[in-house]
Motif scaffolding. Structure first.
Motif: not given
Length: 276
Positions: A161-171
Motif C-alpha cells: 500500500n505504501w512502498g518506501p516510506l520516504g515517498l510520503y511527508p513526515r507525519g
C-alpha cells in the motif's frame, strides 16, 4: 473560499456519508467529480485533491463507499463491487435532482475505488452523464507477490500500500490512521476474482479512461504485456491513456507526488470537457 459540507447521499435507500465541496464564491460547477476511495480508507483520502479541483471550478463529491462511513451500520457485510457501483449510480441520480452537476460527472477512483469506478462506468445509462474516468492503483493482473491479499488494517499490506516510506511527508502515517476503516467482508471476498470481472465490464465502458500507476506500485503486474492486455480490452472507450508517476507509492494522493498526480487528473478532465 470553497464551501465544504458534510453531506449525505442516498442510494437505493442507503445513506452514504460524503464530503461535498462547491467552487468558490458560489459559482456554478463546470463539472462534478465523484471521488471514490480505496480499500480500508475513507473519503478523506481526497482532501488534498479537493482544493485544486474547486479552484478550477469543479464540485467534488468525495463519498464513503457502501460499507464504509454512515452506511456501515446498514451494510455490516458491505457490498460487492458491482452492487457498490449500482448504489453510487442511484445516489448520483438522486443528487442530481437538487444539485447542478455542470457538464456531467467525472469519475476519480483509487485502488478498489478505481474498480468501483470502472463498474460504475460500465453500468446502465440511468445515471447522470459521465465525462471520463481517471483511476490510480488499479490494474488487470495482480503481482504474484500480492496474491496472498494481506489485511490492510492488520499491517500485512504495508509494503503493497505504501512502498518506501520516504515517498510520503513526515507525519503521514500517523495522520492516515483517521482515514482507515475495516474492509467489509463482501468486498474482501471477491478480490481474487477481479481479473475475470474486468474482462466482463471493460468492453462496456464508453467514456475516456486514464490509468495511473506509481513507480513503486506493488499490487499489480505492470509489465508491458499486462498493461497492453488491460488497455486493449477497453474496446469501446474513445481513448485510453496509461501514465506512470515516478517517486510515488500505491497511495499516490497521500505522497509527495500527490499534487503532480492531481494536476494531471484535472488536465485529463479538461480534455474530457473539450471532447464533450
Amino acid at each position: 473560499m470553497s464551501a465544504r459540507t458534510v453531506h449525505t447521499l442516498t442510494g437505493s435507500g442507503i445513506p452514504l456519508s460524503a464530503h461535498f465541496t462547491l467552487p468558490a464564491e458560489g459559482a456554478a460547477p463546470r463539472a462534478t467529480i465523484l471521488a471514490i476511495h480505496g480499500r480500508g480508507m475513507r473519503a478523506g483520502y481526497w482532501d488534498a485533491f479537493t482544493p485544486l479541483a474547486t479552484r478550477l471550478g469543479h464540485a467534488v463529491l468525495a463519498v464513503d463507499r457502501p460499507g464504509y462511513g454512515d452506511s456501515a451500520a446498514y451494510l455490516p457485510e458491505g457490498q460487492n463491487l458491482a452492487d457498490q457501483a449500482e448504489t453510487l449510480r442511484a445516489a448520483l441520480k438522486e443528487h442530481a435532482r437538487t444539485h447542478d452537476l455542470g457538464a456531467g460527472v467525472f469519475l476519480l477512483g483509487h485502488s478498489d475505488g478505481g474498480k468501483v469506478a470502472l463498474h460504475t462506468a460500465a453500468g446502465g445509462t440511468d445515471a447522470p452523464p459521465l465525462l471520463g474516468l481517471d483511476a490510480s492503483g488499479v490494474g488487470y493482473h495482480y503481482n504474484p507477490e500480492a496474491l496472498h491479499f494481506p489485511s490492510t488494517l492488520g499491517g500485512g499490506a504495508t509494503k503493497l500500500n505504501w512502498g518506501p516510506l520516504g515517498l510520503y511527508p513526515r507525519g503521514t502515517f500517523q495522520a492516515s490512521r483517521a482515514l482507515l476503516a475495516p474492509t467489509p467482508p463482501r468486498e474482501s471476498a471477491e478480490t481474487m476474482w477481479w481479473p475475470r470481472q474486468f474482462e466482463t465490464l471493460a468492453p462496456e465502458i464508453r467514456i475516456p479512461v486514464r490509468l495511473t500507476f506509481a513507480q513503486h506500485e506493488a499490487w499489480w503486474d505492470l509489465s508491458e504485456t499486462a498493461l497492453q492486455a488491460m488497455t486493449t480490452r477497453l474496446t469501446a472507450s474513445p481513448s485510453v491513456t496509461v501514465d506512470h508517476l515516478s517517486s510515488s507509492g500505491h497511495n499516490i494522493s497521500l505522497g509527495h507526488t500527490a499534487t503532480a498526480y492531481h494536476l494531471r487528473a484535472l488536465a485529463f478532465l479538461e480534455e474530457c470537457l473539450l471532447r464533450r
